[in-house]
Write an enzyme that holds these catalytic residues in place. Structure first.
Site, PDB file in Angstrom:
ATOM      1  CG  ASN A  45       1.023   7.901   6.650  1.00  0.00           C
ATOM      2  OD1 ASN A  45       0.499   6.853   6.999  1.00  0.00           O
ATOM      3  ND2 ASN A  45       0.737   8.447   5.491  1.00  0.00           N
ATOM      4  CB  CYS A  89       1.127  16.836   6.778  1.00  0.00           C
ATOM      5  SG  CYS A  89       0.857  17.345   8.495  1.00  0.00           S
ATOM      6  CB  SER A 143       2.633  10.410   2.592  1.00  0.00           C
ATOM      7  OG  SER A 143       2.444  10.109   3.937  1.00  0.00           O
TER       8      SER A 143
END
Ligand code: 4NP
Length: 160
Positions: free
Chosen positions: A12, A14, A16
């Site tokens: 969470n 890069c 998403s």
């Protein structure tokens, strides 16, 4: 009734959060007025290593070059309640999908699938750019922009 979308990768920091920022921007730039207020967007990671952190600097820089701001986002881990809160849970790669399927309650009735199912390119995964160079972050943006447009079309068809 609102629709809610959760983008999920491993860390969470890069992929998403990139999808989160890009989808929100595309929703407000291109989305029909009626749909903008109808969609909630969030992102999370299957892993907990980076909880509380802002997106990776390289992801922020690549996004900023295309006019997307990610700096306000903070990493969190996927929680069991996410399967009650979200209608669409979008996995960035096959491992994320398999981890999410293992967590999903039997009665989950939303859409749990690969985000690139909505992309018009012949690829199924957003490759993890974390251990690579800057070009990986630009490639993530290409894929995420395409899939975001595809997802937006699907949501628009639900609201029009
Ligand atoms: P993401 O990238 O899943 O796109 O946020 C990663 C970030 C951090 C790590 C792996 C992938 N990590 O191992 O710390």
């Amino acid at each position: 009734m609102k629709t809610s979308v959760l983008f999920v990768c491993l860390g969470n920091i890069c992929r998403s959060p990139t999808a989160h920022g890009v989808f929100e921007a595309i929703l407000s730039q291109e989305g029909a007025k009626s749909i903008r207020s109808q969609v909630d967007v969030d992102s999370a990671g299957t892993g907990a290593w980076h909880v509380g952190e802002a997106p990776d600097r390289r992801a922020q820089a690549a996004a900023r070059e295309r006019g997307y701001a990610l700096e306000h986002l903070r990493a969190r881990q996927v929680e069991p309640t996410d399967f009650q809160r979200f209608d669409y849970i979008m996995a960035m790669d096959h491992q994320n999908l398999s981890d999410l399927n293992a967590m999903a309650p039997k009665d989950f009735s939303g859409e749990l699938k690969l985000f690139l199912d909505y992309c018009d390119m012949d690829v199924s995964e957003v490759p993890d750019p974390y251990y690579g160079g800057d070009e990986g972050f630009s490639h993530v943006l290409d894929l995420v922009e395409s899939a975001s447009r595809g997802l937006l079309s699907e949501l628009e068809s639900r609201y029009t």
